[in-house]
Design a protein around this motif. Structure first.
Motif, PDB file in Angstrom:
ATOM      1  N   PRO B 291     -18.839   8.272 -11.255  1.00  0.00           N
ATOM      2  CA  PRO B 291     -20.183   8.836 -11.419  1.00  0.00           C
ATOM      3  C   PRO B 291     -21.289   7.786 -11.293  1.00  0.00           C
ATOM      4  O   PRO B 291     -21.128   6.653 -11.732  1.00  0.00           O
ATOM      5  CB  PRO B 291     -20.148   9.409 -12.842  1.00  0.00           C
ATOM      6  CG  PRO B 291     -18.707   9.644 -13.118  1.00  0.00           C
ATOM      7  CD  PRO B 291     -17.967   8.580 -12.393  1.00  0.00           C
ATOM      8  N   ARG B 292     -22.403   8.199 -10.728  1.00  0.00           N
ATOM      9  CA  ARG B 292     -23.552   7.303 -10.590  1.00  0.00           C
ATOM     10  C   ARG B 292     -24.390   7.299 -11.858  1.00  0.00           C
ATOM     11  O   ARG B 292     -25.181   6.399 -12.093  1.00  0.00           O
ATOM     12  CB  ARG B 292     -24.427   7.754  -9.402  1.00  0.00           C
ATOM     13  CG  ARG B 292     -23.696   7.879  -8.084  1.00  0.00           C
ATOM     14  CD  ARG B 292     -23.137   6.548  -7.581  1.00  0.00           C
ATOM     15  NE  ARG B 292     -24.145   5.500  -7.541  1.00  0.00           N
ATOM     16  CZ  ARG B 292     -24.021   4.336  -8.167  1.00  0.00           C
ATOM     17  NH1 ARG B 292     -22.945   4.103  -8.905  1.00  0.00           N
ATOM     18  NH2 ARG B 292     -24.961   3.438  -8.079  1.00  0.00           N
ATOM     19  N   ALA B 293     -24.272   8.363 -12.646  1.00  0.00           N
ATOM     20  CA  ALA B 293     -25.029   8.442 -13.899  1.00  0.00           C
ATOM     21  C   ALA B 293     -24.066   8.728 -15.042  1.00  0.00           C
ATOM     22  O   ALA B 293     -23.179   9.584 -14.929  1.00  0.00           O
ATOM     23  CB  ALA B 293     -26.075   9.546 -13.807  1.00  0.00           C
ATOM     24  N   PHE B 294     -24.228   7.992 -16.138  1.00  0.00           N
ATOM     25  CA  PHE B 294     -23.371   8.206 -17.301  1.00  0.00           C
ATOM     26  C   PHE B 294     -24.223   8.349 -18.558  1.00  0.00           C
ATOM     27  O   PHE B 294     -25.047   7.487 -18.872  1.00  0.00           O
ATOM     28  CB  PHE B 294     -22.393   7.037 -17.460  1.00  0.00           C
ATOM     29  CG  PHE B 294     -21.658   7.059 -18.774  1.00  0.00           C
ATOM     30  CD1 PHE B 294     -20.932   8.175 -19.151  1.00  0.00           C
ATOM     31  CD2 PHE B 294     -21.713   5.975 -19.644  1.00  0.00           C
ATOM     32  CE1 PHE B 294     -20.275   8.220 -20.378  1.00  0.00           C
ATOM     33  CE2 PHE B 294     -21.050   6.006 -20.868  1.00  0.00           C
ATOM     34  CZ  PHE B 294     -20.332   7.127 -21.232  1.00  0.00           C
ATOM     35  N   HIS B 295     -24.023   9.465 -19.258  1.00  0.00           N
ATOM     36  CA  HIS B 295     -24.743   9.707 -20.511  1.00  0.00           C
ATOM     37  C   HIS B 295     -23.745   9.805 -21.658  1.00  0.00           C
ATOM     38  O   HIS B 295     -22.753  10.532 -21.572  1.00  0.00           O
ATOM     39  CB  HIS B 295     -25.527  11.028 -20.421  1.00  0.00           C
ATOM     40  CG  HIS B 295     -26.601  11.007 -19.388  1.00  0.00           C
ATOM     41  ND1 HIS B 295     -27.854  10.506 -19.639  1.00  0.00           N
ATOM     42  CD2 HIS B 295     -26.601  11.406 -18.085  1.00  0.00           C
ATOM     43  CE1 HIS B 295     -28.593  10.609 -18.541  1.00  0.00           C
ATOM     44  NE2 HIS B 295     -27.854  11.146 -17.587  1.00  0.00           N
ATOM     45  N   LEU B 296     -24.038   9.086 -22.725  1.00  0.00           N
ATOM     46  CA  LEU B 296     -23.218   9.176 -23.935  1.00  0.00           C
ATOM     47  C   LEU B 296     -24.047   9.845 -25.019  1.00  0.00           C
ATOM     48  O   LEU B 296     -25.120   9.354 -25.375  1.00  0.00           O
ATOM     49  CB  LEU B 296     -22.786   7.773 -24.376  1.00  0.00           C
ATOM     50  CG  LEU B 296     -22.092   7.665 -25.734  1.00  0.00           C
ATOM     51  CD1 LEU B 296     -20.809   8.487 -25.772  1.00  0.00           C
ATOM     52  CD2 LEU B 296     -21.783   6.199 -26.065  1.00  0.00           C
TER      53      LEU B 296
END
Lengths: 220, 474
Positions: B291-296
């Motif tokens: 993934p190019r974007a990672f949200h935690l």
């Protein structure tokens, strides 16, 4: 007059954690009396154990001499009816030199060749190297280094052939493996082919990942 | 916690209905006994198991004691690696954050890795309300989702279904959601797994957004770890352009090295394997992979309340292996649904009332859903003393009052007086012994009578023990 900004959720959670711990006693430094390995420090024993544990979880395991590797891979691909193979960047060209299959390179990087998930779905197999293998658990670990490629490469095609250099890539135990791995790289630990225990808690091989896993133990 | 299970009857009622279901009982018995024996064997392979268990316990305790420090450190390392960290105090806030993140991508469907945290907050329902379809991709979760059912086990949410039932669900429902089940599908597990592979493949290939939980988050490095078997996890973590991971704040371990313990204890405790087939570890985003974007999204949702309880906080050590469910005699008979929570079994009986509070009937009854046999504590890989917490929570519930508890308190008070007055006790015992021929086998009255419907009262001895002792030993 401006009203004060209400605390963010971050501040509220951290404040609640600190409040909850006000009277909590200090904890001692964790003791690590457990064993660094459960296996005797002997290369042949460790290799046998890796072989046994990989096979126990339904991987096909082969011991192959280095000069026989190209012909071995060629035969294995032919026997499995493989026509197309995904090739990660940095894979030794020699490994596929005796294989009569269409090779599709995935450089992964922008500007280079990138196979889409749909491309990968139409490809029969993938051949890779690995970062290391763990004998006690029958695990191979991939870190995207040379000859391994992006994670999708070893996931979407239904057959994965992974070559382990037994000279320097096999460790005995999980505690021995972590210091050798770089957490900054995306890591995939693979212990046998895809499986599930979701039907009556009984283990069945083969769901979404590659249903066939061949591990080639490359012996000097 | 969210209202996923609103309106659940208290445990005794739900359990009563469940034990009358013979198919359910047979399915559960078969599954739990199979895994029980295998787990014991997998654990016996490691002769330092007790030491691994102790180290795991200590690391988790240490982490919880300094949770604020490690949360801040994790935020720093994840951010430095290209991820974005969000904080959610409760289920609603977490759902709002995730819904917003999905909407920002412009997508209206997501693929999901099995995750207790997202079940706990009722994420699928929240996404559905926002017009986003969430596809569960774990085989058991798929069975539950297609069957319009509820999960009944932490590891194997469809443990209450046997292969025949699964075949029927697939045949009937798969076509409604996408690729239909193959013609003439039988109930062999391999064929059922193949049907799931075909059904979900098209969803994986087109997926733009993946949603996961995590088994571990390493504060030192910002690494997240997902442990799985099928490869659906790898699909969701690798193929989409955006990855959103929803994780409870207690899932942290301080150092990379700490994984050497849990990667040995978790697979053996949960699926009884030396190692699960696939473990994915990722740190933020990587330019050329995944993934190019990672949200935690870090969620509290009752965890800080649990942390404030000095006895109960040990429940936050849980690594969700489900070994305690598999050995529990109460779970084996009552099944997971009776617990009225996404966390069933012994761990659920201490976790749900702490995360949600004990104001509802179901949550107040959960600490009693146990015989206190202690098998759960024995198998727990992080040594959570579940019986201790159960008793502690019973005290709390009893302190709240309620009809049953008032009666119990009156009885204890009376017993206390009698034990403080030896003369009265001796007199009472003698009367009881002399009249023993007149004692009924069953107790009278509605409450007590029910208790002796399936039990006999103990026989009264011919004379009180203390009289016998005086006569024979002094």
């Amino acid at each position: 007059m401006s009203s004060p900004t209400p605390p963010s959720s971050r501040e509220r959670i951290l404040a609640r954690v600190r409040e909850a711990l006000t009277d909590a006693p200090e904890t001692p430094e964790p003791t690590r009396d457990y064993l660094p390995t459960h296996t005797i420090d002997d290369a042949a024993t460790v290799l046998d154990l890796l072989h046994e544990n990989l096979a126990d979880y339904r991987a096909f395991v082969h011991r192959v001499a280095d000069d026989e590797l190209p012909s071995f891979i060629g035969t294995l691909l032919a026997e499995n009816g493989v026509r197309t193979v995904a090739v990660p960047p940095g894979l030794s060209a020699r490994w596929l030199a005796a294989s009569e299959v269409e090779q599709l390179l995935d450089e992964g990087a922008p500007g280079g060749a990138v196979l889409t998930p749909y491309d990968l779905d139409a490809i029969d197999a993938v051949v890779t190297s690995c970062a290391l293998a763990i004998a006690e658990t029958g695990t191979i670990v991939l870190d995207g280094g040379p000859g391994q490629g992006r994670r999708a490469l070893t996931l979407v095609p239904d057959l994965h052939i992974c070559v382990v250099r037994t000279r320097d890539q096999v460790v005995a135990s999980v505690p021995q493996s972590l210091p050798r791995l770089d957490p900054g790289r995306p890591l995939t630990w693979i212990s046998g082919p895809s499986a599930t225990s979701d039907i009556e808690l009984d283990r069945v091989e083969g769901v979404h990942g590659p249903r066939t896993l061949h591990v080639v133990l490359l012996c000097p | 916690m969210s209202g996923t299970f609103v309106g659940m009857p208290a445990f005794p009622k739900a359990a009563h209905e469940a034990v009358g279901n013979t198919t359910l009982r047979a399915n559960l018995r078969h599954a739990t006994h199979t895994i029980r024996d295998k787990r014991a064997k997998a654990v016996a392979e490691l002769d330092d198991w007790a030491l691994l268990r102790e180290a795991g316990k200590q690391i988790k305790d240490h982490t919880l004691r300094h949770l604020d420090t490690y949360l801040v450190q994790l935020e720093e390392t994840v951010t430095a690696a290209g991820g974005t960290v969000h904080w959610a105090t409760d289920a609603d806030e977490a759902n709002r954050i995730v819904t917003h993140l999905v909407k920002e991508t412009g997508e209206c469907e997501v693929v999901k890795v099995k995750s207790m945290a997202t079940q706990e907050i009722g994420l699928n329902e929240a996404l559905e309300e926002a017009g986003i379809a969430a596809y569960e991709t774990d085989l058991a979760e798929l069975i539950v989702q297609l069957g319009h059912d509820r999960p009944s086990h932490i590891l194997v949410p469809a443990i209450h279904r046997n292969r025949g039932e699964i075949r029927d669900i697939f045949t009937k429902e798969m076509g409604e959601w996408g690729r239909p089940a193959p013609e003439g599908l039988t109930d062999t597990p391999a064929e059922l797994a193949e049907a799931a592979r075909l059904h979900l493949r098209e969803k994986f290939l087109r997926a733009k957004v993946g949603i996961s939980g995590a088994n571990f988050m390493v504060a030192e490095t910002g690494t997240l770890v997902v442990v799985e078997s099928e490869g659906n996890g790898r699909m969701c973590l690798t193929l989409p352009e955006t990855l959103i991971s929803v994780v409870g704040i207690e899932k942290i371990v301080p150092t990379w090295r700490d994984l050497e313990i849990f990667l040995q204890t978790l697979p053996r405790s949960s699926t009884a394997e030396r190692m699960n087939p696939y473990t994915s570890m990722w740190t933020g985003t990587t330019d050329t992979d995944g993934p190019r974007a990672f949200h935690l999204v870090l969620i509290d949702n009752g965890r800080t309340d649990t942390l404030a309880d000095e006895v109960g906080r040990q429940a936050l050590r849980c690594i969700r292996c489900s070994a305690c469910l598999n050995v529990c005699p109460v779970y084996e008979r009552a099944g997971g649904h009776a617990y009225g929570s996404v966390y069933p079994g012994p761990i659920g009986a201490i976790l749900s009332p702490q995360l949600r509070g004990t104001t509802s009937e179901i949550d107040a009854s959960l600490p009693y859903a146990s015989s206190l046999c202690g098998a759960c504590y024995e198998v727990c890989p992080v040594a959570i003393d579940i019986p201790e917490v159960l008793v502690h929570l019973r005290e709390k519930v009893a302190d709240q009052g309620g009809p049953g508890h008032r009666l119990e308190r009156a009885a204890i008070k009376a017993a206390g007086w009698i034990l403080d007055h030896p003369g009265a006790l001796a007199a009472g015992e003698r009367v009881a012994s002399r009249t023993r021929k007149l004692h009924p086998k069953k107790l009278p009255g509605p409450g007590a009578g029910q208790w002796t419907n399936s039990r006999d009262l103990p026989q009264m001895p011919a004379e009180p023990f203390r009289d016998w002792w005086k006569k024979n030993r002094t």
